[in-house]
Design a protein around this motif. Structure first.
Motif, PDB file in Angstrom:
ATOM      1  N   ILE A 395       0.825  -1.202   0.000  1.00 36.62           N
ATOM      2  CA  ILE A 395       0.000   0.000   0.000  1.00 36.62           C
ATOM      3  C   ILE A 395       0.863   1.256   0.000  1.00 36.62           C
ATOM      4  CG2 ILE A 395      -0.217   0.186   2.516  1.00 36.62           C
ATOM      5  CD1 ILE A 395      -3.116   0.624   0.040  1.00 36.62           C
ATOM      6  N   GLU A 396       2.110   1.140   0.487  1.00 37.24           N
ATOM      7  CA  GLU A 396       3.051   2.263   0.508  1.00 37.24           C
ATOM      8  C   GLU A 396       3.892   2.336  -0.757  1.00 37.24           C
ATOM      9  OE1 GLU A 396       3.249   4.506   2.777  1.00 37.24           O
ATOM     10  OE2 GLU A 396       2.711   3.711   4.743  1.00 37.24           O
ATOM     11  N   LEU A 397       3.892   1.280  -1.551  1.00 41.42           N
ATOM     12  CA  LEU A 397       4.842   1.176  -2.661  1.00 41.42           C
ATOM     13  C   LEU A 397       4.203   1.230  -4.042  1.00 41.42           C
ATOM     14  CD1 LEU A 397       6.906  -1.827  -1.208  1.00 41.42           C
ATOM     15  CD2 LEU A 397       7.493   0.605  -1.047  1.00 41.42           C
ATOM     16  N   ALA A 398       2.899   0.927  -4.121  1.00 39.74           N
ATOM     17  CA  ALA A 398       2.260   0.748  -5.418  1.00 39.74           C
ATOM     18  C   ALA A 398       1.101   1.717  -5.598  1.00 39.74           C
ATOM     19  CB  ALA A 398       1.761  -0.688  -5.565  1.00 39.74           C
ATOM     20  N   ASP A 399       0.747   1.979  -6.844  1.00 38.21           N
ATOM     21  CA  ASP A 399      -0.458   2.740  -7.153  1.00 38.21           C
ATOM     22  C   ASP A 399      -1.671   1.964  -6.636  1.00 38.21           C
ATOM     23  OD1 ASP A 399      -2.900   3.217  -8.973  1.00 38.21           O
ATOM     24  OD2 ASP A 399      -1.604   4.915  -9.452  1.00 38.21           O
ATOM     25  N   PRO A 400      -2.576   2.609  -5.896  1.00 35.97           N
ATOM     26  CA  PRO A 400      -3.690   1.863  -5.303  1.00 35.97           C
ATOM     27  C   PRO A 400      -4.595   1.196  -6.330  1.00 35.97           C
ATOM     28  CG  PRO A 400      -3.941   4.240  -4.980  1.00 35.97           C
ATOM     29  CD  PRO A 400      -2.561   4.015  -5.472  1.00 35.97           C
ATOM     30  N   GLN A 401      -4.774   1.820  -7.512  1.00 35.87           N
ATOM     31  CA  GLN A 401      -5.601   1.190  -8.541  1.00 35.87           C
ATOM     32  C   GLN A 401      -4.907  -0.042  -9.130  1.00 35.87           C
ATOM     33  OE1 GLN A 401      -8.783   1.954  -9.180  1.00 35.87           O
ATOM     34  NE2 GLN A 401      -8.528   3.420  -7.496  1.00 35.87           N
ATOM     35  N   ALA A 402      -3.589   0.040  -9.278  1.00 32.60           N
ATOM     36  CA  ALA A 402      -2.837  -1.131  -9.745  1.00 32.60           C
ATOM     37  C   ALA A 402      -2.906  -2.246  -8.717  1.00 32.60           C
ATOM     38  CB  ALA A 402      -1.389  -0.737 -10.025  1.00 32.60           C
ATOM     39  N   LEU A 403      -2.848  -1.871  -7.443  1.00 29.05           N
ATOM     40  CA  LEU A 403      -2.918  -2.878  -6.385  1.00 29.05           C
ATOM     41  C   LEU A 403      -4.297  -3.533  -6.335  1.00 29.05           C
ATOM     42  CD1 LEU A 403      -1.447  -4.278  -4.108  1.00 29.05           C
ATOM     43  CD2 LEU A 403      -2.031  -2.368  -2.594  1.00 29.05           C
ATOM     44  N   ARG A 404      -5.350  -2.774  -6.582  1.00 25.52           N
ATOM     45  CA  ARG A 404      -6.689  -3.367  -6.660  1.00 25.52           C
ATOM     46  C   ARG A 404      -6.762  -4.383  -7.797  1.00 25.52           C
ATOM     47  NH1 ARG A 404     -11.207  -0.843  -4.271  1.00 25.52           N
ATOM     48  NH2 ARG A 404     -12.514  -1.297  -6.079  1.00 25.52           N
ATOM     49  N   ALA A 405      -6.146  -4.046  -8.930  1.00 24.92           N
ATOM     50  CA  ALA A 405      -6.147  -4.961 -10.069  1.00 24.92           C
ATOM     51  C   ALA A 405      -5.395  -6.247  -9.741  1.00 24.92           C
ATOM     52  CB  ALA A 405      -5.537  -4.278 -11.293  1.00 24.92           C
ATOM     53  N   ALA A 406      -4.238  -6.101  -9.096  1.00 25.73           N
ATOM     54  CA  ALA A 406      -3.447  -7.281  -8.725  1.00 25.73           C
ATOM     55  C   ALA A 406      -4.204  -8.143  -7.720  1.00 25.73           C
ATOM     56  CB  ALA A 406      -2.102  -6.845  -8.153  1.00 25.73           C
ATOM     57  N   THR A 407      -4.944  -7.504  -6.812  1.00 26.69           N
ATOM     58  CA  THR A 407      -5.710  -8.254  -5.816  1.00 26.69           C
ATOM     59  C   THR A 407      -6.828  -9.053  -6.474  1.00 26.69           C
ATOM     60  OG1 THR A 407      -5.229  -6.533  -4.183  1.00 26.69           O
ATOM     61  CG2 THR A 407      -7.022  -8.040  -3.678  1.00 26.69           C
ATOM     62  N   LEU A 408      -7.487  -8.468  -7.455  1.00 32.66           N
ATOM     63  CA  LEU A 408      -8.511  -9.215  -8.192  1.00 32.66           C
ATOM     64  C   LEU A 408      -7.906 -10.452  -8.835  1.00 32.66           C
ATOM     65  CD1 LEU A 408     -11.265  -7.782 -10.519  1.00 32.66           C
ATOM     66  CD2 LEU A 408      -9.853  -9.683 -11.270  1.00 32.66           C
ATOM     67  N   LEU A 409      -6.770 -10.289  -9.475  1.00 35.79           N
ATOM     68  CA  LEU A 409      -6.102 -11.431 -10.110  1.00 35.79           C
ATOM     69  C   LEU A 409      -5.756 -12.490  -9.079  1.00 35.79           C
ATOM     70  CD1 LEU A 409      -4.672 -12.797 -12.528  1.00 35.79           C
ATOM     71  CD2 LEU A 409      -2.658 -11.405 -11.990  1.00 35.79           C
ATOM     72  N   GLN A 410      -5.202 -12.084  -7.954  1.00 33.78           N
ATOM     73  CA  GLN A 410      -4.789 -13.043  -6.929  1.00 33.78           C
ATOM     74  C   GLN A 410      -5.974 -13.816  -6.360  1.00 33.78           C
ATOM     75  OE1 GLN A 410      -4.021 -11.400  -3.165  1.00 33.78           O
ATOM     76  NE2 GLN A 410      -2.982 -13.209  -2.348  1.00 33.78           N
ATOM     77  N   LEU A 411      -7.047 -13.126  -6.010  1.00 33.73           N
ATOM     78  CA  LEU A 411      -8.132 -13.768  -5.271  1.00 33.73           C
ATOM     79  C   LEU A 411      -9.116 -14.513  -6.155  1.00 33.73           C
ATOM     80  CD1 LEU A 411      -8.943 -11.186  -2.456  1.00 33.73           C
ATOM     81  CD2 LEU A 411      -7.334 -13.092  -2.457  1.00 33.73           C
ATOM     82  N   LEU A 412      -9.102 -14.249  -7.470  1.00 36.66           N
ATOM     83  CA  LEU A 412     -10.041 -14.942  -8.347  1.00 36.66           C
ATOM     84  C   LEU A 412      -9.376 -15.918  -9.307  1.00 36.66           C
ATOM     85  CD1 LEU A 412     -12.722 -12.224  -9.161  1.00 36.66           C
ATOM     86  CD2 LEU A 412     -12.752 -14.019  -7.430  1.00 36.66           C
ATOM     87  N   CYS A 413      -8.054 -15.998  -9.317  1.00 37.81           N
ATOM     88  CA  CYS A 413      -7.428 -17.024 -10.155  1.00 37.81           C
ATOM     89  C   CYS A 413      -7.468 -18.354  -9.398  1.00 37.81           C
ATOM     90  CB  CYS A 413      -6.014 -16.621 -10.553  1.00 37.81           C
ATOM     91  SG  CYS A 413      -4.706 -17.234  -9.486  1.00 37.81           S
ATOM     92  N   PRO A 414      -7.357 -19.482 -10.121  1.00 38.73           N
ATOM     93  CA  PRO A 414      -7.516 -20.790  -9.461  1.00 38.73           C
ATOM     94  C   PRO A 414      -6.370 -21.236  -8.563  1.00 38.73           C
ATOM     95  CG  PRO A 414      -8.187 -20.915 -11.768  1.00 38.73           C
ATOM     96  CD  PRO A 414      -7.469 -19.607 -11.581  1.00 38.73           C
ATOM     97  N   GLN A 415      -5.275 -20.497  -8.481  1.00 44.02           N
ATOM     98  CA  GLN A 415      -4.262 -20.834  -7.491  1.00 44.02           C
ATOM     99  C   GLN A 415      -4.799 -20.501  -6.094  1.00 44.02           C
ATOM    100  OE1 GLN A 415      -0.265 -19.502  -8.440  1.00 44.02           O
ATOM    101  NE2 GLN A 415      -0.496 -19.968 -10.602  1.00 44.02           N
ATOM    102  N   ILE A 416      -4.163 -21.038  -5.061  1.00 48.12           N
ATOM    103  CA  ILE A 416      -4.638 -20.864  -3.684  1.00 48.12           C
ATOM    104  C   ILE A 416      -4.132 -19.531  -3.140  1.00 48.12           C
ATOM    105  CG2 ILE A 416      -4.551 -21.795  -1.340  1.00 48.12           C
ATOM    106  CD1 ILE A 416      -6.196 -23.505  -3.278  1.00 48.12           C
ATOM    107  N   PRO A 417      -5.027 -18.633  -2.732  1.00 50.44           N
ATOM    108  CA  PRO A 417      -4.574 -17.316  -2.270  1.00 50.44           C
ATOM    109  C   PRO A 417      -4.133 -17.322  -0.806  1.00 50.44           C
ATOM    110  CG  PRO A 417      -6.968 -17.386  -2.273  1.00 50.44           C
ATOM    111  CD  PRO A 417      -6.495 -18.730  -2.797  1.00 50.44           C
ATOM    112  N   LEU A 418      -3.156 -16.473  -0.507  1.00 52.95           N
ATOM    113  CA  LEU A 418      -2.695 -16.252   0.861  1.00 52.95           C
ATOM    114  C   LEU A 418      -2.618 -14.756   1.117  1.00 52.95           C
ATOM    115  CD1 LEU A 418      -0.018 -17.951   2.976  1.00 52.95           C
ATOM    116  CD2 LEU A 418       0.313 -15.528   2.459  1.00 52.95           C
TER     117      LEU A 418
END
Length: 600
Positions: A395-418
């Motif tokens: 949250i201190e290092l990345a653009d917040p909109q880019a981080l939202r996009a990365a979070t969508l990818l992480q939590l909705l892709c079929p790999q196991i999220p942590l």
């Protein structure tokens, strides 16, 4: 069923209220004495293979230690609890004293897992974690993962300096408290995982060196000292029984094995997983996860380990989000989008190719045969935050909109999220490296910590390195404790709502279809965007497009299906209708089997 005790072949085993058996391997000692508090010393019987045994007139709660030939008192290496830190007496524990309230719990299938990593001390110890469990369950977390709880020196530590792997550290609570935490989690439908460390002991309190030096190898050394000698059956048993102990006596649902690449014995990992699997009832879900920098895909799948932490996924995304390229990020600096696409399609990015940050040495093995659930996908964890000089979060290092996009990818892709504690509400609280070592060791740890950063351009000047927080300063710990009350206010509440929305979708749309899921294709869209498709277990087609960059990116192939979610209005329609992905955005679409027709 409501009382659980695992029969260890060593340590203190309560036979009845007034009798306990004590057993320890001390092959380099000619004689050994058992000293129980309030009783005279008692000589132990030695066998030819170095095992010492004695029967003491005591029951649960008795304090004891062993006395070596040279007069040094040492704790039990299989101590179930310590009375006073790692140098003090061990305590006899009768595990049957705890009455489990949810003995019918059998765990959850691996594909349902949404992991939440936390540091027990930063969450208020075992009882503090119990208070947080309902909120985590409501968020959509299905499993908490505790950083190591084994007894370490001092009052503050990440847990990787542990020296007594069978004893929960008293600073977090008693064994009873840990069991209550696990029991409470099970009652809420949450699994509990524990991070265990079998590759080294900490630098203070590892008394095995004194009476069992053959536990270690003279010809191999690690960053932590002499390598553990896994060629010896007594050594293998010490750690394998530890895994069995946690899984059976504490009813844990899974273990994460720390840095197994530092274990120089291929046979140990194979033997451990075989022996664990052989003890687990067919109807019980127990999951085994590796951290392994070697990317050895052959250890995963089938009756082997369930999954591995996917550093490649994190590293490629971190470069896209931050632009950082030093240290191990050097290996992801040139083509991070292409590397992320390979991760989404095949699991590992490095599958035998030379790695720049390893001086061109090859890393990894082919992983495309494995299902997506063989990989744990994280944007942040204790290492990736805490091993930064100042412990900054994304949250201190990345653009917040880019981080939202990365979070969508992480939590909705079929790999196991942590997720890592506090990530879900966008806390800015750092996670620093902290310890509580003695006066002799503390300055060495501080100097070593600062010296590690000399290779980074920002810390090439010694004066800059002096700004790095002292791990032994109590403030380094206190500044690392996130305040969950933040989550109800401002941007923190918005982040929490975003995570909740994504996890609700994962549970409703992805998890029921996840068994049998396979990657169909994944492509880089220019330098900062990716598009990936997976065929799910019921034949549905999941598509995620994520653009971490500011510029729009053309999508190379048509995107079909019903939009599940988008980071902002209009993103999904732009992708579906125009084939263009706006910058700093992401979307996910789902095409159901009865809608696919002849599109195959």
């Amino acid at each position: 069923m409501t009382r659980a005790a695992y029969p260890l072949p060593f340590g203190a085993t309560v036979l009845d209220e007034r009798r306990t058996r004590f057993r320890i391997w001390a092959p380099d000692e000619a004689q050994l004495q058992l000293e129980i508090e309030g009783q005279p010393p008692q000589p132990m019987t030695r066998s030819d293979d170095g095992w010492f045994e004695a029967y003491g007139s005591c029951g649960a709660g008795a304090c004891y230690h062993y006395r070596l030939d040279n007069g040094v008192a040492v704790p039990d290496p299989a101590s179930r609890a310590q009375a006073d830190d790692v140098h003090g007496d061990s305590v006899v524990i009768d595990p049957r004293d705890y009455d489990w309230q949810h003995p019918q719990w059998q765990g959850r299938p691996w594909h349902e897992t949404v992991l939440y990593e936390l540091h027990p001390g930063a969450c208020g110890g075992f009882r503090g974690i119990i208070e947080r469990l309902p909120a985590l369950a409501a968020l959509g977390i299905t499993a908490i993962e505790l950083m190591p709880v084994n007894d370490f020196p001092g009052a503050r530590n990440w847990g990787y300096d542990g020296v007594l792997p069978y004893a929960p550290d008293a600073v977090y609570g008693a064994p009873h408290d840990f069991k209550q935490l696990i029991d409470t989690a099970h009652g809420l439908g949450l699994s509990v995982f524990l991070d265990v460390v079998y590759n080294h002991f900490g630098p203070d309190g590892a008394y095995l060196h004194a009476y069992a030096p053959r536990f270690f190898r003279e010809d191999r050394h690690t960053p932590w000292g002499a390598a553990i000698d896994f060629r010896r059956p007594q050594v293998r048993d010490y750690f394998i029984y530890n895994a069995l102990y946690w899984l059976h006596e504490y009813r844990l649902d899974g273990l994460r094995f720390d840095a197994v690449h530092a274990i120089e014995d291929d046979g140990f990992l194979a033997e451990m997983v075989q022996r664990i699997r052989a003890t687990i009832a067919p109807h019980r879900h127990v999951h085994l996860v590796l951290e392994n920098e070697d990317n050895r895909a052959e250890l995963l799948g089938g009756d082997r380990y369930d999954a591995q932490w996917n550093d490649d996924a994190h590293n490629a995304l971190h470069v896209l989000l931050t632009g950082e390229h030093e240290g191990y990020y050097l290996s992801y600096a040139e083509r991070p989008a292409d590397q992320l696409a390979r991760v989404l399609a095949e699991g590992f990015c490095y599958q035998g190719e030379p790695m720049p940050s390893l001086d061109g040495k090859p890393r990894g093995s082919p992983s495309g045969r494995l299902p997506p659930t063989s990989f744990v996908f994280f944007l942040q964890n204790h290492d990736q935050i805490g091993n930064r000089a100042f412990g900054q979060r994304l949250i201190e290092l990345a653009d917040p909109q880019a981080l939202r996009a990365a979070t969508l990818l992480q939590l909705l892709c079929p790999q196991i999220p942590l997720l890592f504690m506090g990530e879900e509400w966008g806390t800015r609280t750092p996670f620093l490296f902290f310890t509580d070592h003695n006066a002799e060791l503390a300055p060495k740890v501080t100097a070593g910590r600062r010296r590690e950063f000399a290779r980074f351009s920002a810390f090439s000047d010694p004066a800059q390195r002096e700004r790095i927080p002292d791990p032994n300063d109590p403030l380094s710990f206190h500044h690392s404790v996130p305040d969950a009350r933040e989550s109800a206010h401002g941007d923190h509440a918005d982040w929490l709502a975003w995570y909740r929305q994504l996890l609700q979708l994962r549970h409703a749309q992805l998890i029921p279809r996840l068994v049998g899921a396979r990657a169909r294709r994944a492509d880089a869209l220019g330098s900062h965007a990716v598009a990936a498709q997976w065929t799910l277990g019921d034949g549905a087609l999941l598509t995620i497009v994520a653009n971490i960059g500011a510029d729009a990116a053309p999508v190379a192939w048509p995107v079909e299906g019903h939009p599940l979610i988008e980071t902002r209005d209009g993103v999904a329609s732009a992708v579906v209708n125009t084939g263009s992905m706006p910058g700093l955005s992401a979307c996910a679409c789902l095409l159901l089997p009865d809608s696919r027709g002849d599109s195959e």
